[in-house]
Design a protein around this motif. Sequence first.
Motif, PDB file in Angstrom:
ATOM      1  N   ARG A  77       0.828  -1.194   0.000  1.00 32.04           N
ATOM      2  CA  ARG A  77       0.000   0.000   0.000  1.00 32.04           C
ATOM      3  C   ARG A  77       0.871   1.256   0.000  1.00 32.04           C
ATOM      4  NH1 ARG A  77      -3.669   0.508   5.016  1.00 32.04           N
ATOM      5  NH2 ARG A  77      -1.668   1.115   5.838  1.00 32.04           N
ATOM      6  N   HIS A  78       1.980   1.230   0.728  1.00 34.57           N
ATOM      7  CA  HIS A  78       2.892   2.368   0.766  1.00 34.57           C
ATOM      8  C   HIS A  78       3.577   2.590  -0.585  1.00 34.57           C
ATOM      9  CE1 HIS A  78       2.336   2.966   5.016  1.00 34.57           C
ATOM     10  NE2 HIS A  78       2.671   1.698   5.278  1.00 34.57           N
ATOM     11  N   LEU A  79       3.925   1.503  -1.240  1.00 37.72           N
ATOM     12  CA  LEU A  79       4.540   1.628  -2.557  1.00 37.72           C
ATOM     13  C   LEU A  79       3.557   2.213  -3.571  1.00 37.72           C
ATOM     14  CD1 LEU A  79       6.587  -1.673  -2.816  1.00 37.72           C
ATOM     15  CD2 LEU A  79       7.459   0.640  -2.518  1.00 37.72           C
ATOM     16  N   LEU A  80       2.308   1.794  -3.494  1.00 41.29           N
ATOM     17  CA  LEU A  80       1.299   2.354  -4.399  1.00 41.29           C
ATOM     18  C   LEU A  80       1.088   3.839  -4.139  1.00 41.29           C
ATOM     19  CD1 LEU A  80      -1.434  -0.434  -4.592  1.00 41.29           C
ATOM     20  CD2 LEU A  80       0.145   0.309  -6.372  1.00 41.29           C
ATOM     21  N   ALA A  81       1.065   4.221  -2.867  1.00 42.66           N
ATOM     22  CA  ALA A  81       0.906   5.637  -2.522  1.00 42.66           C
ATOM     23  C   ALA A  81       2.093   6.447  -3.024  1.00 42.66           C
ATOM     24  CB  ALA A  81       0.745   5.802  -1.020  1.00 42.66           C
ATOM     25  N   LEU A  82       3.289   5.926  -2.867  1.00 40.81           N
ATOM     26  CA  LEU A  82       4.486   6.609  -3.335  1.00 40.81           C
ATOM     27  C   LEU A  82       4.459   6.753  -4.856  1.00 40.81           C
ATOM     28  CD1 LEU A  82       7.254   7.815  -2.718  1.00 40.81           C
ATOM     29  CD2 LEU A  82       8.200   5.506  -2.942  1.00 40.81           C
ATOM     30  N   ARG A  83       4.058   5.706  -5.539  1.00 42.13           N
ATOM     31  CA  ARG A  83       3.957   5.760  -6.998  1.00 42.13           C
ATOM     32  C   ARG A  83       2.937   6.799  -7.437  1.00 42.13           C
ATOM     33  NH1 ARG A  83       2.203   0.515 -10.158  1.00 42.13           N
ATOM     34  NH2 ARG A  83       0.281   1.609 -10.546  1.00 42.13           N
ATOM     35  N   HIS A  84       1.837   6.881  -6.726  1.00 40.62           N
ATOM     36  CA  HIS A  84       0.791   7.850  -7.040  1.00 40.62           C
ATOM     37  C   HIS A  84       1.304   9.285  -6.846  1.00 40.62           C
ATOM     38  CE1 HIS A  84      -3.198   9.443  -7.597  1.00 40.62           C
ATOM     39  NE2 HIS A  84      -3.125  10.060  -6.420  1.00 40.62           N
ATOM     40  N   VAL A  85       2.011   9.516  -5.772  1.00 43.57           N
ATOM     41  CA  VAL A  85       2.537  10.856  -5.487  1.00 43.57           C
ATOM     42  C   VAL A  85       3.560  11.263  -6.539  1.00 43.57           C
ATOM     43  CG1 VAL A  85       3.954  12.175  -3.864  1.00 43.57           C
ATOM     44  CG2 VAL A  85       2.058  10.808  -3.026  1.00 43.57           C
ATOM     45  N   THR A  86       4.459  10.368  -6.905  1.00 43.19           N
ATOM     46  CA  THR A  86       5.479  10.723  -7.901  1.00 43.19           C
ATOM     47  C   THR A  86       4.857  10.961  -9.265  1.00 43.19           C
ATOM     48  OG1 THR A  86       5.929   8.391  -8.334  1.00 43.19           O
ATOM     49  CG2 THR A  86       7.336   9.517  -6.738  1.00 43.19           C
ATOM     50  N   ARG A  87       3.867  10.181  -9.617  1.00 47.25           N
ATOM     51  CA  ARG A  87       3.205  10.361 -10.901  1.00 47.25           C
ATOM     52  C   ARG A  87       2.481  11.704 -10.951  1.00 47.25           C
ATOM     53  NH1 ARG A  87      -0.244   5.378 -12.732  1.00 47.25           N
ATOM     54  NH2 ARG A  87       1.760   4.402 -13.113  1.00 47.25           N
ATOM     55  N   ARG A  88       1.824  12.069  -9.868  1.00 41.40           N
ATOM     56  CA  ARG A  88       1.098  13.328  -9.817  1.00 41.40           C
ATOM     57  C   ARG A  88       2.080  14.505  -9.868  1.00 41.40           C
ATOM     58  NH1 ARG A  88      -2.324  14.708  -4.637  1.00 41.40           N
ATOM     59  NH2 ARG A  88      -0.878  13.094  -4.050  1.00 41.40           N
ATOM     60  N   THR A  89       3.219  14.408  -9.196  1.00 39.72           N
ATOM     61  CA  THR A  89       4.202  15.485  -9.183  1.00 39.72           C
ATOM     62  C   THR A  89       4.788  15.701 -10.561  1.00 39.72           C
ATOM     63  OG1 THR A  89       4.770  14.844  -6.930  1.00 39.72           O
ATOM     64  CG2 THR A  89       6.282  16.310  -8.041  1.00 39.72           C
ATOM     65  N   ILE A  90       5.110  14.630 -11.245  1.00 35.72           N
ATOM     66  CA  ILE A  90       5.714  14.750 -12.569  1.00 35.72           C
ATOM     67  C   ILE A  90       4.707  15.285 -13.572  1.00 35.72           C
ATOM     68  CG2 ILE A  90       6.662  13.425 -14.490  1.00 35.72           C
ATOM     69  CD1 ILE A  90       8.001  11.634 -12.387  1.00 35.72           C
ATOM     70  N   SER A  91       3.500  14.803 -13.534  1.00 38.93           N
ATOM     71  CA  SER A  91       2.528  15.201 -14.540  1.00 38.93           C
ATOM     72  C   SER A  91       1.980  16.602 -14.310  1.00 38.93           C
ATOM     73  CB  SER A  91       1.366  14.200 -14.586  1.00 38.93           C
ATOM     74  OG  SER A  91       0.646  14.258 -13.369  1.00 38.93           O
ATOM     75  N   SER A  92       2.060  17.122 -13.094  1.00 38.96           N
ATOM     76  CA  SER A  92       1.509  18.446 -12.851  1.00 38.96           C
ATOM     77  C   SER A  92       2.566  19.544 -12.899  1.00 38.96           C
ATOM     78  CB  SER A  92       0.814  18.488 -11.484  1.00 38.96           C
ATOM     79  OG  SER A  92       1.774  18.274 -10.465  1.00 38.96           O
ATOM     80  N   SER A  93       3.819  19.170 -13.153  1.00 37.59           N
ATOM     81  CA  SER A  93       4.863  20.192 -13.213  1.00 37.59           C
ATOM     82  C   SER A  93       4.709  20.995 -14.498  1.00 37.59           C
ATOM     83  CB  SER A  93       6.243  19.548 -13.144  1.00 37.59           C
ATOM     84  OG  SER A  93       6.431  18.712 -14.254  1.00 37.59           O
TER      85      SER A  93
END
Length: 83
Positions: A3-19
Amino acid sequence: MYRHLLALRHVTRRTISSSARRQVENKVPEKQRLFQEDNGMPVHLKGGVSDALLYRLTMVLTVLGSGYVVYELVNAAMPKKND
């Protein structure tokens, strides 16, 4: 743990795509016009002063290098006499 890995993946994906992306101007058509223009200049000098300096530096290094090679060949062909 998963669950932590999925959350981390979600956060990194959102950060990259919203930059915000930098908008870069496309200079290719301008360069094409410059280099295809028929003004009697060779294509390797159409870039301006920097191209001319680079061309001259290349020619100087080529002449000096060729001279040094000829000098070394002459030295190798005529060895010094040992008395």
